[in-house]
Write an enzyme that holds these catalytic residues in place. Structure first.
Site, PDB file in Angstrom:
ATOM      1  N   SER A 153     -54.771   8.304  48.589  1.00  0.00           N
ATOM      2  CA  SER A 153     -54.197   9.616  48.847  1.00  0.00           C
ATOM      3  C   SER A 153     -52.670   9.553  48.724  1.00  0.00           C
ATOM      4  CB  SER A 153     -54.640  10.099  50.229  1.00  0.00           C
ATOM      5  OG  SER A 153     -54.293  11.439  50.440  1.00  0.00           O
ATOM      6  N   ASP A 312     -64.461  14.273  45.418  1.00  0.00           N
ATOM      7  CA  ASP A 312     -63.143  14.582  46.005  1.00  0.00           C
ATOM      8  C   ASP A 312     -62.592  15.836  45.335  1.00  0.00           C
ATOM      9  OD1 ASP A 312     -60.516  14.692  46.867  1.00  0.00           O
ATOM     10  OD2 ASP A 312     -59.999  12.661  46.237  1.00  0.00           O
ATOM     11  N   HIS A 345     -62.650  13.331  49.504  1.00  0.00           N
ATOM     12  CA  HIS A 345     -61.363  12.634  49.459  1.00  0.00           C
ATOM     13  C   HIS A 345     -61.386  11.419  50.386  1.00  0.00           C
ATOM     14  CE1 HIS A 345     -57.146  12.155  48.716  1.00  0.00           C
ATOM     15  NE2 HIS A 345     -56.815  12.334  49.976  1.00  0.00           N
TER      16      HIS A 345
END
Lengths: 367, 367
Positions: A153, A312, A345
């Site tokens: 991320s 995601d 995610h």
């Protein structure tokens, strides 16, 4: 309870002996970074891996806390003996980012100039500032070059920034569920989270530390929103469906979200949340090159591993593929894996065998 | 400014002459529905189309308000002479749902039993209650059967409920960007919106009408969240990208969202928002048949038109296809169109030529 590979770990603190200049123009006479290390630095000092955390993360990535054996690090399944970031081979360093609220200098730290907490006066931070602060730590630890810089991320964006800014100090860059910049929708979700915090009357323009309570309602809602966007629709369906609680009759997902929001708001600083999301929104290495990402990547020297997850939707594979294409156009060594994990995610945090095998194999071969 | 097809329109009010029993068990001695009509009811009284609004909608679907020529109805491009809901042919009826805040009886109405606003004491409403309230209006207007019941989003679910509950009163059902029930993720987003409202200190457990101010902060954040989920990532990228405002330096999308949130919170009642989202979450006609949607649909007699938009991730095409498959399995007349419009969930409100042609053609042939 996961079997903690590295055992009890104590957070350490590094304080710089010179002033820190923020890219926004702000300055602090000194900064502290909270960090943990796992494994041993070899004699050549060339087996270090730097782990960069995501929005709500911190330095406690692996093992248990020395004073709390229940508190297992957020990436414990990834870091340890024989794990992908193999501490039998590598020396893993994990920091709390500058501006954080887990021991690194941040808005909730005392400003020595005023003897009060910084609050909203803390300088604006960027991902580049996080890298510069980590460079100071690397120098302190006498690590000239990292075998790898790894992150998921926003931590992946930080790894990208490292590779571009310090090509000679990063041999491998692992960018998981990342992107070279946020989309409009990403920024929109961050802004809703910020508005939730800033519109909470307890926020008091960021000067809430002496209040009866912090803006925990706003922060809880911000976290609920973040959390939902980090999960896939399928994953939530599998886990909660439309089941209701027997006691209150509310949907299980409602109960779960309230709990997650409240838990987070008790352990995280609202000003840090604002600061971190703004750093995330602003990151765009191509902007200095008229939007040309290929040019922006040209200084990098690392072997790249880019990983994305099909489920995601916050940082979807399309964003990773853009980055891979730009790396290839810039004639960089780019490896790419697009995985089926259903976790959304947050799959980057999960213990998926294919995912772990890929990271482990890449590091064993290249780092 | 769109050319308003039907011109100035005045909201009318229907008040029932008998008590209303909510499906939750609550009861009111009388209810009022605010409604508008466009076009003329024919002598046979068989050319009426009922329009059902979405979460934040109301009865003002077409034309301008008689006292405000700038205030054009939310579906004006769909309703009017020669438009898909052709007022040269059809008599269109649009109501504000029971529990609403635009003139129908709702939490902000005065409870005749206490002479105070209902607030949190307003009975829990369901989509089935909305249908029952509209049945009373249909009886009042002496409309035995509707040529069509039409709605987008939650309005589409209402059209589905009509078709199943009153098979002899609905000749066509048009369900746009709908679903037979919400997913876990849908419920999660609704719950975040509710938490934002309920955690606003101005909410006062729903008794805020005599406060200095209503929970406008919480409602604004709820609306920002809803709004983002109704748009597609691509649409937002096209419209706002990563552009910043010249004056404040914030992203255009941030400025836009704040404006949308504030505007909405000044014109909508927070208790209604809670009530409506809960009705949406609870809707699940299959639940009375052990989850068997095919059985739940078996009473229907209407010709169905189901429309979905590929860019809609809140009610994606997969949800519409589930419904279409169940309709086919139940041997119903189901027509389905999956459109490329980039507008996301809110595409059902937009003036897309293909979309309009399909609705118009369907109604001309079947209604």
């Amino acid at each position: 309870m996961a079997d903690s590979g590295v055992g009890p770990v104590e957070t350490q603190f590094f304080t710089s002996d010179k002033s820190f200049n923020f890219s926004s123009g702000g300055q602090l006479p000194t900064i502290t970074l909270a960090y943990e290390t796992y494994g041993k630095l070899n004699e050549a000092r060339d087996n270090a891996i730097l782990v960069c955390h995501a929005l709500s993360g911190h330095q406690h990535a692996a093992g248990t806390r020395i004073d709390n054996t229940q508190d297992i690090g957020w990436w414990d399944t990834m870091i340890g003996p024989a794990r992908p970031l193999d501490t039998d081979k590598f020396f893993v360093v994990s920091t709390n980012n500058l501006g954080g609220c887990h021991g690194s200098t941040g808005p909730s730290s005392i400003n020595s100039a005023t003897n009060k907490r910084f609050g909203p006066d803390f300088p604006k931070v960027t991902i580049e500032d996080w890298v510069e602060a980590q460079v100071l730590l690397a120098d302190h630890l006498r690590i000239d070059s990292f075998a790898a810089v790894v992150g998921g991320s926003i931590g992946g964006m930080q790894a990208l920034s490292w590779a571009v800014r310090y090509p000679l100090r990063v041999r491998c860059a692992v960018i998981i569920a990342g992107a070279s910049r946020l989309t409009t929708q990403n920024i929109a979700f961050n802004e809703i989270a910020r508005q939730s915090i800033m519109r909470d009357p307890d926020f008091s323009d960021g000067n809430y530390y002496d209040n009866r309570k912090p803006p925990s309602s706003g922060l809880a809602v911000a976290r609920m929103l973040g959390h939902v966007t980090y999960l896939s629709d399928d994953h939530m369906q599998d886990k909660f469906g439309r089941e209701r609680r027997e006691d209150t009759g509310i949907f299980q997902i409602e109960s779960y979200l309230r709990h997650q929001g409240d838990k987070f708001s008790q352990s995280f600083d609202a000003n840090t949340y604002l600061l971190m999301t703004r750093a995330l929104d602003a990151f765009d290495p191509a902007s200095a090159y008229d939007g040309d990402l290929v040019k922006a990547l040209s200084p990098a020297n690392a072997e790249f591993l880019i990983i994305s997850f099909k489920s995601d939707w916050r940082f979807p594979p399309a964003r990773s593929r853009e980055l891979v294409k730009a790396l290839i156009a810039a004639r960089k060594k780019a490896n790419y894996a697009e995985l089926n994990a259903r976790g959304g995610h947050d799959a980057f945090l999960l213990d998926d065998p294919t995912y772990h095998r890929i990271v482990k194999g890449f590091l064993q071969r290249n780092a």
